[in-house]
Design a protein around this motif. Structure first.
Motif, mmCIF file in Angstrom:
data_model
loop_
_atom_site.group_PDB
_atom_site.id
_atom_site.type_symbol
_atom_site.label_atom_id
_atom_site.label_comp_id
_atom_site.label_asym_id
_atom_site.label_seq_id
_atom_site.Cartn_x
_atom_site.Cartn_y
_atom_site.Cartn_z
ATOM 1 N N CYS A 106 -13.506 -12.820 4.120
ATOM 2 C CA CYS A 106 -14.704 -12.518 4.909
ATOM 3 C C CYS A 106 -14.417 -12.942 6.348
ATOM 4 O O CYS A 106 -13.478 -13.696 6.604
ATOM 5 N N PRO A 107 -15.216 -12.461 7.302
ATOM 6 C CA PRO A 107 -14.955 -12.825 8.706
ATOM 7 C C PRO A 107 -14.907 -14.333 8.966
ATOM 8 O O PRO A 107 -14.052 -14.813 9.715
ATOM 9 N N ASN A 108 -15.779 -15.092 8.336
ATOM 10 C CA ASN A 108 -15.804 -16.537 8.536
ATOM 11 C C ASN A 108 -14.509 -17.187 8.032
ATOM 12 O O ASN A 108 -13.854 -17.940 8.760
ATOM 13 N N HIS A 109 -14.126 -16.890 6.803
ATOM 14 C CA HIS A 109 -12.906 -17.497 6.265
ATOM 15 C C HIS A 109 -11.652 -16.915 6.914
ATOM 16 O O HIS A 109 -10.638 -17.604 7.024
ATOM 17 N N GLY A 110 -11.723 -15.677 7.365
ATOM 18 C CA GLY A 110 -10.599 -15.097 8.096
ATOM 19 C C GLY A 110 -10.328 -15.868 9.383
ATOM 20 O O GLY A 110 -9.177 -16.188 9.709
ATOM 21 N N TYR B 97 -16.285 -1.881 2.912
ATOM 22 C CA TYR B 97 -16.538 -3.273 3.282
ATOM 23 C C TYR B 97 -15.632 -3.671 4.440
ATOM 24 O O TYR B 97 -14.466 -3.291 4.492
ATOM 25 N N TYR B 98 -16.178 -4.469 5.343
ATOM 26 C CA TYR B 98 -15.358 -5.059 6.402
ATOM 27 C C TYR B 98 -14.797 -6.366 5.864
ATOM 28 O O TYR B 98 -15.519 -7.194 5.323
ATOM 29 N N TYR B 99 -13.499 -6.536 6.019
ATOM 30 C CA TYR B 99 -12.833 -7.789 5.656
ATOM 31 C C TYR B 99 -11.625 -7.954 6.545
ATOM 32 O O TYR B 99 -11.195 -7.013 7.216
ATOM 33 N N GLU B 100 -11.093 -9.143 6.566
ATOM 34 C CA GLU B 100 -9.895 -9.413 7.336
ATOM 35 C C GLU B 100 -8.736 -9.600 6.369
ATOM 36 O O GLU B 100 -8.813 -10.407 5.446
ATOM 37 N N ALA B 101 -7.686 -8.821 6.591
ATOM 38 C CA ALA B 101 -6.475 -8.930 5.779
ATOM 39 C C ALA B 101 -5.483 -9.809 6.537
ATOM 40 O O ALA B 101 -5.069 -9.469 7.644
ATOM 41 N N HIS B 102 -5.150 -10.952 5.948
ATOM 42 C CA HIS B 102 -4.228 -11.887 6.597
ATOM 43 C C HIS B 102 -2.974 -12.047 5.752
ATOM 44 O O HIS B 102 -3.055 -12.123 4.519
ATOM 45 N N ILE C 93 -11.636 -16.455 -0.727
ATOM 46 C CA ILE C 93 -11.902 -17.890 -0.630
ATOM 47 C C ILE C 93 -13.278 -18.231 -1.188
ATOM 48 O O ILE C 93 -13.386 -18.997 -2.139
ATOM 49 N N CYS C 94 -14.332 -17.661 -0.648
ATOM 50 C CA CYS C 94 -15.669 -18.022 -1.146
ATOM 51 C C CYS C 94 -16.046 -17.245 -2.410
ATOM 52 O O CYS C 94 -16.984 -17.615 -3.103
ATOM 53 N N GLN C 95 -15.321 -16.196 -2.725
ATOM 54 C CA GLN C 95 -15.546 -15.337 -3.888
ATOM 55 C C GLN C 95 -16.940 -14.716 -3.892
ATOM 56 O O GLN C 95 -17.463 -14.358 -4.934
ATOM 57 N N LYS C 96 -17.518 -14.588 -2.697
ATOM 58 C CA LYS C 96 -18.821 -13.936 -2.551
ATOM 59 C C LYS C 96 -18.609 -12.525 -2.021
ATOM 60 O O LYS C 96 -17.575 -12.219 -1.432
ATOM 61 N N GLU C 97 -19.636 -11.704 -2.215
ATOM 62 C CA GLU C 97 -19.587 -10.352 -1.683
ATOM 63 C C GLU C 97 -19.375 -10.420 -0.171
ATOM 64 O O GLU C 97 -19.961 -11.250 0.522
ATOM 65 N N LEU C 98 -18.507 -9.533 0.329
ATOM 66 C CA LEU C 98 -18.285 -9.480 1.769
ATOM 67 C C LEU C 98 -19.612 -9.166 2.459
ATOM 68 O O LEU C 98 -20.445 -8.440 1.913
ATOM 69 N N GLN D 155 -0.958 -0.102 3.256
ATOM 70 C CA GLN D 155 -0.731 -0.298 1.825
ATOM 71 C C GLN D 155 -1.409 -1.581 1.348
ATOM 72 O O GLN D 155 -1.985 -1.630 0.261
ATOM 73 N N ALA D 156 -1.347 -2.626 2.172
ATOM 74 C CA ALA D 156 -1.974 -3.897 1.813
ATOM 75 C C ALA D 156 -3.483 -3.731 1.696
ATOM 76 O O ALA D 156 -4.099 -4.262 0.767
ATOM 77 N N ASN D 157 -4.077 -2.985 2.614
ATOM 78 C CA ASN D 157 -5.530 -2.780 2.559
ATOM 79 C C ASN D 157 -5.937 -2.068 1.272
ATOM 80 O O ASN D 157 -6.917 -2.452 0.633
ATOM 81 N N GLU D 158 -5.195 -1.052 0.877
ATOM 82 C CA GLU D 158 -5.500 -0.346 -0.378
ATOM 83 C C GLU D 158 -5.316 -1.281 -1.575
ATOM 84 O O GLU D 158 -6.127 -1.286 -2.497
ATOM 85 N N TYR D 159 -4.240 -2.046 -1.561
ATOM 86 C CA TYR D 159 -3.953 -2.996 -2.639
ATOM 87 C C TYR D 159 -5.088 -4.020 -2.770
ATOM 88 O O TYR D 159 -5.553 -4.321 -3.868
ATOM 89 N N LEU D 160 -5.537 -4.554 -1.631
ATOM 90 C CA LEU D 160 -6.608 -5.560 -1.647
ATOM 91 C C LEU D 160 -7.933 -4.962 -2.099
ATOM 92 O O LEU D 160 -8.659 -5.588 -2.878
ATOM 93 N N LYS D 161 -8.255 -3.766 -1.635
ATOM 94 C CA LYS D 161 -9.505 -3.119 -2.065
ATOM 95 C C LYS D 161 -9.502 -2.923 -3.572
ATOM 96 O O LYS D 161 -10.499 -3.187 -4.246
ATOM 97 N N GLU D 162 -8.376 -2.468 -4.104
ATOM 98 C CA GLU D 162 -8.264 -2.247 -5.554
ATOM 99 C C GLU D 162 -8.355 -3.563 -6.326
ATOM 100 O O GLU D 162 -8.995 -3.643 -7.362
ATOM 101 N N SER D 163 -7.737 -4.601 -5.795
ATOM 102 C CA SER D 163 -7.664 -5.884 -6.504
ATOM 103 C C SER D 163 -8.961 -6.686 -6.465
ATOM 104 O O SER D 163 -9.261 -7.428 -7.401
ATOM 105 N N TYR D 164 -9.719 -6.575 -5.373
ATOM 106 C CA TYR D 164 -10.870 -7.456 -5.194
ATOM 107 C C TYR D 164 -12.206 -6.715 -5.108
ATOM 108 O O TYR D 164 -13.181 -7.262 -4.605
ATOM 109 N N THR D 165 -12.249 -5.506 -5.642
ATOM 110 C CA THR D 165 -13.496 -4.756 -5.776
ATOM 111 C C THR D 165 -13.811 -4.665 -7.259
ATOM 112 O O THR D 165 -12.969 -4.236 -8.052
ATOM 113 N N ASN D 166 -15.008 -5.080 -7.643
ATOM 114 C CA ASN D 166 -15.358 -5.069 -9.063
ATOM 115 C C ASN D 166 -15.833 -3.683 -9.510
ATOM 116 O O ASN D 166 -15.888 -2.744 -8.717
#
Length: 158
Positions: free
Chosen positions: A63-67, A38-43, A24-29, A4-15
């Motif tokens: 993103c992987p770096n900030h994750g 997109y690959y991202y880390e959900a923390h 954090i960096c507000q750049k494209e993954l 559920q969190a992954n779906e919520y995050l995809k909806e919230s942070y996909t333009n």
């Protein structure tokens, strides 16, 4: 909850162009998987020690770096509950390593996160700073069943 969190995050942070960003960096993954996602880390943002259970709203997309930085050199981990309560507009500033980094939130995500914190009885005793967060504009408050209960828990008119 993580699904559920992954779906919520995809909806919230996909333009509108289908580009998902790191909070954090507000750049494209940096890359997409073979399925086009997109690959991202959900923390989890706020520690399991501070909340009674897991909530989809308590996850952030990095993103992987900030994750990796969030997981291994997060010096603000113990203060996140208070930092979210004192959030100004749409950011929460944390220390990763020795450097400050801001976590960006959509207004709806921050509103939802504050709602679950307030609804979680374990945190009601710990943080009174949460009540200072302003409610979002009427047109951004969806009235789904889950959000109606959050709005009710916050004491907002339905």
């Amino acid at each position: 909850v993580k699904t559920q969190a992954n779906e919520y995050l995809k909806e919230s942070y996909t333009n509108v162009d289908g580009i998902m960003i790191c909070q954090i960096c507000q750049k494209e993954l940096p890359f997409q998987l073979s399925n086009g996602q997109y690959y991202y880390e959900a923390h989890e943002l706020i520690s399991k020690d501070d909340l009674r259970k897991h909530y989809k709203e308590n996850y952030i997309a990095l993103c992987p770096n900030h994750g990796a930085m969030f997981k291994h050199i997060n010096q603000s981990e113990e203060d996140l509950l208070e930092l979210v309560g004192k959030a100004d507009s749409s950011t929460v500033t944390i220390l990763l390593g020795q450097e400050p980094h801001s976590i960006y939130f959509t207004k709806q995500h921050l509103f939802d996160l504050v709602g679950v914190i307030r609804a979680d009885k374990k945190t009601e005793k710990k943080s009174k700073t949460i009540s200072k967060i302003a409610k979002p504009p009427e047109n951004t408050r969806k009235k789904t069943l889950g959000q109606v209960s959050v709005a009710a828990a916050l004491g907002y008119p339905l």
